[in-house]
Design a protein around this motif. Structure first.
Motif, short mmCIF file in Angstrom:
data_model
loop_
_atom_site.label_atom_id
_atom_site.label_comp_id
_atom_site.label_asym_id
_atom_site.label_seq_id
_atom_site.Cartn_x
_atom_site.Cartn_y
_atom_site.Cartn_z
N GLN A 88 0.83 -1.21 0.00
CA GLN A 88 0.00 0.00 0.00
C GLN A 88 0.86 1.25 0.00
O GLN A 88 0.54 2.24 -0.67
N SER A 91 1.95 1.87 -3.47
CA SER A 91 0.85 2.46 -4.22
C SER A 91 0.77 3.97 -3.96
O SER A 91 0.66 4.77 -4.89
N SER A 109 -6.11 -0.63 -5.37
CA SER A 109 -4.97 0.29 -5.23
C SER A 109 -4.09 0.30 -6.47
O SER A 109 -3.09 1.03 -6.52
#
Length: 198
Positions: A88, A91, A109
């Protein structure tokens, strides 16, 4: 929603973050299509050794944990670590830097997803369930590989010659000749080409 597109990745730098099986598969596909791949991971599975032997200068490694400094000025990023939090973060960093990213464990994502691919020289077919059930993509790919295996580079080059000759000399029979050409094996196609040249 993801829009299907074919992108030229020749000699473009792609960072794959992760050193496991998923990272390996992603790297192998990008290398197959001419990309330059950098693997960013403290350690990698053994398979990468063979991949390096095959692709030499196109594949390199950074043996370190993920850091945003490594993704500046790259074309694409694949986040394939075993940590959802790190993926994450990748991302988020890619969004900050306007770099397209594929987050292997989070379709929402991701800026793009990688389809299941049949790459048979001049014939490339991609199949996707938009990430909802990748096993179906794999099943369709396997079925199509068998169905279209005769369409290798030589066969497609012959079809291209047939097409030009038909458009040049036999335009009134375009559809039926094209359909007929597709039904032939490679030797029959060569014979057809000779006839069309007469």
């Amino acid at each position: 929603m993801f829009y299907p597109i074919m992108i030229n990745i020749s000699n473009k730098l792609i960072i794959v973050v992760g050193g496991g099986e998923v990272a390996y598969r992603k790297a192998a596909k990008f290398l197959e299509f001419g990309g330059k791949v950098m693997i960013l991971s403290p350690n990698n599975i053994e398979k990468f050794r063979d991949l390096k032997e095959k692709h030499k200068e196109k594949l390199n490694f950074i043996y370190d944990k993920y850091n945003k400094k490594y993704i500046h000025d790259v074309f694409l990023v694949i986040a394939a670590t075993s940590s959802k939090e790190i993926n994450q973060q990748i991302s988020n960093d890619c969004k900050d830097l306007s770099i397209l990213a594929n987050i292997v464990d989070n379709r929402d994502s991701s800026d793009f997803i990688t389809p299941s691919i049949i790459n048979n020289d001049n014939l490339t077919i991609s199949i996707s369930t938009m990430g909802s059930f990748p096993y179906l993509s794999k099943k369709i790919r396997t079925d199509m590989e068998e169905k279209y295996k005769k369409f290798n580079k030589e066969y497609l080059n012959l079809l291209e010659e047939v097409r030009y000759l038909v458009l040049e000399k036999h335009r009134d029979k375009t559809k039926e000749t094209m359909e007929y050409a597709l039904s032939l094996d490679i030797d029959e196609l060569k014979d057809l080409l000779i006839k069309l040249k007469d």
